[in-house]
Design an enzyme around this catalytic site. Structure first.
Site, mmCIF file in Angstrom:
data_model
loop_
_atom_site.group_PDB
_atom_site.id
_atom_site.type_symbol
_atom_site.label_atom_id
_atom_site.label_comp_id
_atom_site.label_asym_id
_atom_site.label_seq_id
_atom_site.Cartn_x
_atom_site.Cartn_y
_atom_site.Cartn_z
ATOM 1 N N TRP A 35 -30.992 -73.268 -52.208
ATOM 2 C CA TRP A 35 -31.172 -71.834 -51.965
ATOM 3 C C TRP A 35 -29.808 -71.362 -51.488
ATOM 4 C CZ3 TRP A 35 -31.279 -68.029 -48.104
ATOM 5 C CH2 TRP A 35 -32.117 -66.926 -48.339
ATOM 6 N N HIS A 77 -44.678 -38.651 -35.029
ATOM 7 C CA HIS A 77 -43.309 -38.548 -34.530
ATOM 8 C C HIS A 77 -42.280 -38.754 -35.634
ATOM 9 C CE1 HIS A 77 -44.871 -38.259 -30.477
ATOM 10 N NE2 HIS A 77 -45.700 -39.241 -30.801
ATOM 11 N N ARG A 79 -40.805 -73.879 -51.448
ATOM 12 C CA ARG A 79 -39.914 -73.477 -50.359
ATOM 13 C C ARG A 79 -38.919 -72.403 -50.785
ATOM 14 N NH1 ARG A 79 -40.306 -77.052 -46.242
ATOM 15 N NH2 ARG A 79 -38.418 -76.209 -45.370
ATOM 16 N N GLU A 135 -48.534 -56.499 -40.270
ATOM 17 C CA GLU A 135 -48.708 -57.692 -41.107
ATOM 18 C C GLU A 135 -49.185 -57.306 -42.511
ATOM 19 O OE1 GLU A 135 -47.744 -60.593 -41.013
ATOM 20 O OE2 GLU A 135 -49.069 -61.772 -42.272
ATOM 21 N N GLU A 175 -43.639 -58.137 -49.389
ATOM 22 C CA GLU A 175 -42.963 -59.380 -49.761
ATOM 23 C C GLU A 175 -43.431 -59.951 -51.098
ATOM 24 O OE1 GLU A 175 -43.370 -62.544 -46.863
ATOM 25 O OE2 GLU A 175 -45.441 -62.024 -46.492
HETATM 26 C C1 F6R Z 1 -44.153 -63.805 -44.104
HETATM 27 C C2 F6R Z 1 -43.583 -65.057 -43.697
HETATM 28 C C3 F6R Z 1 -42.391 -65.050 -42.804
HETATM 29 C C4 F6R Z 1 -42.532 -66.131 -41.729
HETATM 30 C C5 F6R Z 1 -41.243 -66.221 -40.903
HETATM 31 C C6 F6R Z 1 -41.384 -67.243 -39.782
HETATM 32 O O1 F6R Z 1 -45.272 -63.980 -44.896
HETATM 33 O O2 F6R Z 1 -44.046 -66.103 -44.059
HETATM 34 O O3 F6R Z 1 -42.194 -63.789 -42.241
HETATM 35 O O4 F6R Z 1 -43.622 -65.819 -40.927
HETATM 36 O O5 F6R Z 1 -40.173 -66.579 -41.723
HETATM 37 O O6 F6R Z 1 -41.663 -68.516 -40.292
HETATM 38 P P1 F6R Z 1 -42.243 -69.641 -39.380
HETATM 39 O O7 F6R Z 1 -43.597 -69.229 -38.943
HETATM 40 O O8 F6R Z 1 -42.262 -70.867 -40.231
HETATM 41 O O9 F6R Z 1 -41.315 -69.776 -38.205
#
Ligand code: F6R
Length: 607
Positions: A73, A503, A27, A480, A487
């Protein structure tokens, strides 16, 4: 983000807590700690850094049978030893771990300081510990209740006290908590992954509820002490699903799982003979949904990209005006929700703070709210009026892969389900779901080309700027692909609708710059070929994702990755696979920590 594990039972707590923390590592965290309780004794061990550091500090032969563990975190205060959780009150007899943010932390801190309290840390969590300590008169649950009446903000928290060594008190507002139920022991966690090794039987703590847990009993009440009765539910995920199973990284495992995860997602939902889609989660709201005049899809990050594809699908298959909103923007911009507006929230975790807040806002304004969620029992799944689960299994890698394709699949199913009740002919629906049913096998074929994609990664892994171009359904796929690369490999990458390049962004193209162009067959194919020429004439190196059988494209691109043919709305399900693999191999080649990229958390539970 932060993770919680708790144990109260007959076994030594420490191995269970440390193992639980390991399961929560995915996490994202920057420090970790544990508290162990025995009669008249509370011991806290905590440290900045990885759990392996904490493991060196704790005594694995410790006999205490009650304890808490936490991965932090940082939000309030730097990620250091002192700010790590658990936090204790001034007596050192009460320890608290907490996920979330206390909004009136400043005011409470000032009040407590005037009362003579000296704070050790900069965290909002210590404020809760001190408040509980101030109210404690021999009944921990009561003290927690009193303290929470003073607090505003969000929390999933757990508290132990040296005077009540066989008790954990937990409370939840906006941050998930589940109780794991076993014979003569109970566990507490913010995420089922932390307790799956011990039990699949869980009770979901609801918002505004307090739980008192002992080895033999759990009791739930509201903040105002009204008893709450809850059923024990079974987590559908297995321990094997949250383990690496021989893969080097969870991300690679989850990319390779997509043929199976999408087959699971489709199972029981399509009837090829009848050309019908069955979505049990929508049955009760089908009438209202069919009358919808306006659809709003909302989410963050990858889920937002899936929603963009969903927008195109819903408009094409249902002809209902559809728009996509970043959840974080929607919640604050006085959105227009008319009679007939349906808001569909897309989220893997079902715990993303902004997505939850946007859904709450929509519901308060009278919209029918639907969820497209992976985690069963998550907050979003519970607070939407209806919805459809992804059923793609747990996603552990921080970079979302199989959840993205699961989201696309569910949105495709929903668009077809609704489309059939609007303008879509039975023949068109049959064609659509037949194509959808072929996707898992087609993905398998792409994954088999993984070695070719490694070659692409090897060639460009040292480049610091990449562009991703797509049109139509593949414009969100380009976004994506760029997000995946940035990331996990920390490369600057931009995704664009290909026509937008002229553009402005075309100015970025330099000799040898990698430009990934999704150039599959479709109504805009000729246009994208022109975009490839524009890139080439400025020296860019084109990596094309093209439809099998297209020989022409090989003359225009440095590299071509082929994907099988499918209907245009379903193309992103195939075209994203090479982009996930290119990002994965690039990150590995650059020595990055693929599953735990810097600064990122798996689910963003704070604003
Ligand atoms: C990118 C990623 C994040 C999640 C975003 C939403 O790989 O994992 O951009 O997509 O934080 O998270 P959820 O889908 O759990 O609401």
């Amino acid at each position: 983000m932060c993770g919680i594990i708790g144990y109260v039972g007959r076994r030594p707590a420490i191995p269970i807590l440390v193992e639980g923390l390991r399961r929560l590592e995915y996490r994202g965290y920057d420090s970790a700690g544990v508290a162990l309780v025995a009669p008249n004794d509370l011991q806290v061990t905590k440290t900045a850094g990885r759990i392996s550091v904490l493991e060196q500090m704790v005594d694995f032969s410790a006999s205490q049978t009650t304890g808490l563990g936490h991965t932090r975190w940082a939000t309030h205060g730097a990620p250091n030893d002192i700010n790590a959780h658990p936090h204790t009150d001034s007596s050192g007899r009460i320890a608290v771990i907490h996920n979330g943010i206390i909004e009136n932390d400043r005011a409470l801190r000032t009040f407590l300081e005037r009362d003579g309290v000296t704070f050790k840390s900069e965290t909002d969590t210590e404020v809760i510990a001190q408040l509980i300590g101030r109210f404690y008169k021999g009944d921990l649950e009561r003290a927690v209740r009193q303290a929470l009446h003073e607090v505003s903000g969000t929390y999933g928290m757990a508290v132990v006290c040296a005077d009540e060594p066989e008790v954990i008190v937990a409370a939840r507002k906006g941050s998930p908590l589940i109780i794991g139920v076993n014979h003569d022991e109970h566990l507490l966690a913010s995420d089922a992954a932390a307790i799956l090794a011990h039990t699949k039987h869980v009770v979901y703590v609801g918002d505004g509820e307090i739980a008192r847990i002992t080895p033999t009993e759990y009791r739930l009440t509201t903040l105002d002490a009204i008893p709450v009765t809850k059923e024990i539910e079974e987590v559908e995920w297995s321990l094997e699903q949250i383990e690496l199973a021989g893969y080097e990284h969870f991300m690679l495992k989850e990319i390779c799982e997509q043929p199976t995860s999408l087959a699971d997602c489709l199972r029981g939902r399509i009837d090829l003979r009848e050309g019908a889609v069955h979505l049990g989660g929508l049955v009760d709201c089908t009438r209202e949904l069919t009358r919808a005049k306006h659809l709003i899809l909302s989410g963050c990050g990858t889920a937002w990209h899936a929603a963009l594809v969903g927008e195109y699908m819903f408009e094409e298959l249902t002809r209902i005006p559809t728009e996509v909103e970043y959840a974080s923007e929607f919640r604050y911009r006085n959105p227009i929700i008319d009679d007939g507006t349906v808001v569909i929230s897309v989220s893997q975790s079902g715990e993303t703070a902004d997505t939850l807040a946007a859904q709450t806002e929509a519901k308060q304004r009278g919209a029918l709210t639907l969820g497209v969620v992976n985690v069963v029992g998550s907050t979003l799944a519970r607070q939407t009026d209806a919805g459809v689960y992804l059923h793609v299994g747990p996603e552990i890698g921080v970079a979302s892969t199989k959840a993205f394709t699961g989201q696309l699949t569910v949105l495709a199913l929903m668009a077809c389900y609704l489309g059939r009740r609007k303008h879509m002919s039975p023949g068109a629906a049959t064609e659509f779901i037949t194509a959808l049913s072929r996707i898992p096998k087609q993905i398998n074929g792409i994954i088999e080309q993984a070695d070719d994609l490694k070659v692409v990664a090897q060639r460009y892994a040292d480049r610091e700027n990449w562009l991703y171009l797509g049109r139509g359904y593949n414009y969100p796929t380009a976004l994506e692909g760029a997000l995946k690369l940035k990331e996990i490999s920390y490369i600057h990458a931009e995704g664009l609708p290909a026509a937008e390049m002229k553009h402005g962004p075309i100015a970025l193209i330099t000799e040898g710059m990698p430009v990934v162009v999704i150039a599959t067959e479709g109504i805009q194919y000729d246009k994208i070929v022109s975009n490839i020429s524009e890139v080439r004439s400025r020296g860019g190196s084109v990596i094309a994702i093209a439809t099998e059988g297209n020989k022409e494209i090989a003359k225009m691109a440095e590299h071509v990755v082929y994907v099988p043919e499918t209907l245009e709305p379903l193309q992103p399900l195939l075209t994203v696979i090479p982009l996930q693999l290119i990002a994965y191999h690039t990150a590995v080649l650059r020595g990055c920590n693929v599953d735990k990229p810097r600064n990122l958390a798996k689910s963003v539970t704070v604003e």
